[in-house]
Design an enzyme around this catalytic site. Structure first.
Site, PDB file in Angstrom:
ATOM      1  CB  ILE A  37      22.266  77.781  35.145  1.00 38.14           C
ATOM      2  CG1 ILE A  37      22.338  79.044  34.105  1.00 38.14           C
ATOM      3  CG2 ILE A  37      21.821  76.581  34.462  1.00 38.14           C
ATOM      4  CD1 ILE A  37      23.791  78.866  33.615  1.00 38.14           C
ATOM      5  CB  SER A  38      17.390  81.150  34.639  1.00 41.75           C
ATOM      6  OG  SER A  38      16.933  81.430  35.805  1.00 41.75           O
ATOM      7  CD  GLN A  39      13.303  79.055  29.872  1.00 42.43           C
ATOM      8  OE1 GLN A  39      12.586  78.783  30.723  1.00 42.43           O
ATOM      9  NE2 GLN A  39      13.037  79.222  28.827  1.00 42.43           N
TER      10      GLN A  39
END
Length: 222
Positions: free
Chosen positions: A71-73
């Site tokens: 999950i991207s920042q």
């Protein structure tokens, strides 16, 4: 900058965490689209993070979600969403559903979201999670994201959440004139490109250095 109103802090203690995330990680780094800020404030990111990483759900970092994916920042999610130039009438294609967090952010703003995931179990988990949260404007497909989803093209915006080493031609073809493609490109030295499609050309609006997991798919050789 003032944040839009949100749910009752007493009813949901994570509201304060989202408020702080938006102020310290998103607004402070230059993302200021009110619709994007409202979406990040509204969507419960902890619902998309594995139980073992709940203490990091609102940290400014990517987190593993299994199957070699992340999950991207929060900042990258916000940056990509703002770069897509969404409106309430937008039809958006997302390549790489992953845990579903980016799809939820898009669904808060756009009219319809079409999302493609190559890993069947991730796709099923994301769909269950998003439906449990009440999203009814997201359409799901298990398949090769390199090929896009031509059945419902053209799209006002296309966001790609994994990096190919070149721009996939099917995605360029499925982008509407006037639309934006937001895509990480490269292997060792990646850059996140924001491309605007005109009637005659594809214009680079901006690019930043990033690091995404590689794009997977049968057409891409994985």
């Amino acid at each position: 900058m003032d944040l839009p109103p949100t749910n009752d802090f007493c009813a949901d203690p994570t509201v304060a965490l989202r408020q702080r995330m938006v102020k310290q990680q998103i607004i402070a780094r230059g993302v200021n689209d009110p619709a994007v800020l409202a979406a990040l404030q509204q969507v419960p990111r902890h619902r998309f993070v594995p139980d073992s990483l709940q203490n990091l759900a609102y940290a400014d970092q990517p987190l593993t979600i299994g199957y070699g994916q992340t999950i991207s920042q929060p900042y990258i999610v916000a940056y990509m969403t703002e770069a897509a130039h969404l409106t309430p009438s937008s039809k958006v294609l997302e390549i790489g559903t992953g845990c579903g967090y980016q799809a939820a952010i898009l669904a808060e703003i756009a009219q319809e979201v079409f999302t493609v995931e190559v890993v069947p179990e991730l796709a099923r988990q994301a769909r269950d999670r998003l439906e449990a949260l009440g999203y009814q404007n997201i359409h799901y497909k298990i398949g090769d994201g390199y090929q896009g989803w031509s059945e419902f093209a053209p799209y006002d915006a296309i966001l790609v959440t994994a990096a190919p080493d070149h721009r996939p031609q099917p995605l360029l073809q499925q982008l509407a004139v006037g639309g934006h493609l937001v895509i990480p490109v490269g292997t060792v030295g990646q850059r996140l490109e924001v491309l605007h499609k005109t009637s005659t050309d594809l214009e680079m609006e901006k690019a930043i250095a990033v690091r995404f997991v590689p794009l997977q798919g049968h057409s891409y050789g994985f």
